[in-house]
Enzyme design. Structure first.
Site, PDB file in Angstrom:
ATOM      1  N   PRO A 158     -41.559-106.357 -14.299  1.00 12.92           N
ATOM      2  CA  PRO A 158     -41.770-106.070 -13.755  1.00 12.92           C
ATOM      3  C   PRO A 158     -42.936-107.109 -12.319  1.00 12.92           C
ATOM      4  CG  PRO A 158     -42.220-104.711 -15.362  1.00 12.92           C
ATOM      5  CD  PRO A 158     -42.035-106.471 -15.779  1.00 12.92           C
ATOM      6  N   GLU A 159     -42.358-107.352 -11.829  1.00 17.41           N
ATOM      7  CA  GLU A 159     -43.570-108.584 -10.520  1.00 17.41           C
ATOM      8  C   GLU A 159     -43.423-107.294  -9.088  1.00 17.41           C
ATOM      9  OE1 GLU A 159     -42.750-112.217 -11.842  1.00 17.41           O
ATOM     10  OE2 GLU A 159     -42.923-112.589 -13.552  1.00 17.41           O
TER      11      GLU A 159
ATOM     12  N   ARG B 106     -50.055-116.546 -21.600  1.00 14.88           N
ATOM     13  CA  ARG B 106     -48.417-115.830 -20.994  1.00 14.88           C
ATOM     14  C   ARG B 106     -48.088-117.484 -21.133  1.00 14.88           C
ATOM     15  NH1 ARG B 106     -48.086-112.119 -17.286  1.00 14.88           N
ATOM     16  NH2 ARG B 106     -46.173-111.968 -18.025  1.00 14.88           N
TER      17      ARG B 106
ATOM     18  N   LYS C 122     -47.521-105.786  -7.187  1.00 14.48           N
ATOM     19  CA  LYS C 122     -47.663-104.776  -7.914  1.00 14.48           C
ATOM     20  C   LYS C 122     -47.668-103.480  -8.486  1.00 14.48           C
ATOM     21  CE  LYS C 122     -47.778-109.063 -11.041  1.00 14.48           C
ATOM     22  NZ  LYS C 122     -48.075-109.785 -12.686  1.00 14.48           N
TER      23      LYS C 122
END
Ligand SMILES: [Zn+2]
Length: 257
Positions: free
Chosen positions: A2-3, A247, A55
């Site tokens: 989800p970006e 990340r 987002k």
């Protein structure tokens, strides 16, 4: 992942179902909403607009009430025909006519007022949206230059206060497309190089926001140990954790400098 493109795509699919209409039915199956009475509070109100910034997704109702959603790493939006069972992971269902928008697995889903969306720290501090109709490059550079110059550019691009909408996948692919090493400190990345990253990324995200086919743009994301698609063997894609959120960043040491 989800970006920003995922969220703009969801908004695009929801608009014809909801905009300008009063939903026929609103369900909040998740127990955390049991006492919040969303169906009663929203029941007879028309949806004025469905929009996205980075987002974040906003469903704006008449009377100044707004549903705010952020999917983090786990949530999802589906727009589908009505008539099928509500998924167990659904937090919200908005039905209108033959279709429904379903929000799955939260994790940020809240009902707020229009004025709170303008003053909320998380929302008011967001940088320019990479998918805005006109990208504000001046504001992006201004915010980037006020960030820590020692921070790696890959990490800085994930900061939603600098530019909104880029997540880990697009950070990796944008740096690769522009040939910029995601580990290079921001202070040693020129304005032209920083702009090259967002200018490479934006049209790809625009396409993905239009058709929902984000995966087709993956060149090196999650491809650690494979030959670089630009240089070929023996150059291999590397992977290492980056930034406060740890990340995983992917890059080619041979063609990204
Ligand atoms: Zn390479």
């Amino acid at each position: 992942m989800p970006e920003g493109d995922t969220i703009h795509y969801a908004a695009r699919r929801m608009r014809p179902v909801l905009e300008g209409h009063v939903p026929d039915e609103i369900l909040t199956p998740h127990p955390r909403f049991g006492r919040d009475r969303w169906p009663e509070r929203l029941g007879s109100r028309m949806v004025r607009s469905v929009d996205a910034h980075g987002k974040h997704l906003f469903i704006r109702f008449e009377g100044g009430l707004v549903i705010h959603s952020h999917l983090r790493m786990t949530g999802g939006w589906r727009v589908r025909e009505t008539g099928r069972p509500v998924p167990r992971s659904a937090w919200l269902v908005l039905r209108r006519g033959s279709h429904e928008a379903v929000q799955l697995r939260g994790p940020v889903l809240e009902l707020m007022t229009d004025s709170r969306t303008r003053f909320d720290q998380r929302l008011a501090g967001l940088g320019p949206d990479i998918l805005a109709p006109e990208l504000d490059e001046v504001a992006f550079l201004h915010r980037l230059r006020h960030d820590d110059p020692a921070r790696p550019i890959g990490d800085a691009l994930l900061d939603q206060r600098t530019i909104a909408g880029i997540g880990n996948l697009w950070k990796v692919e944008g740096c690769f497309a522009a040939g910029v090493d995601p580990w290079r400190p921001v202070g040693r990345v020129s304005d032209d190089e920083a702009l090259a990253i967002v200018r490479e990324t934006r049209p790809r995200m625009q396409r993905s926001a239009a058709d929902g086919m984000q995966d087709t743009w993956r060149q090196i994301y999650a491809a650690a140990g494979r030959p670089c698609p630009r240089c070929g063997p023996p150059a291999l894609i590397k992977a290492r954790r980056q930034g406060d959120d740890n990340r995983i960043t992917f890059w080619c040491p041979s063609c990204q400098h």
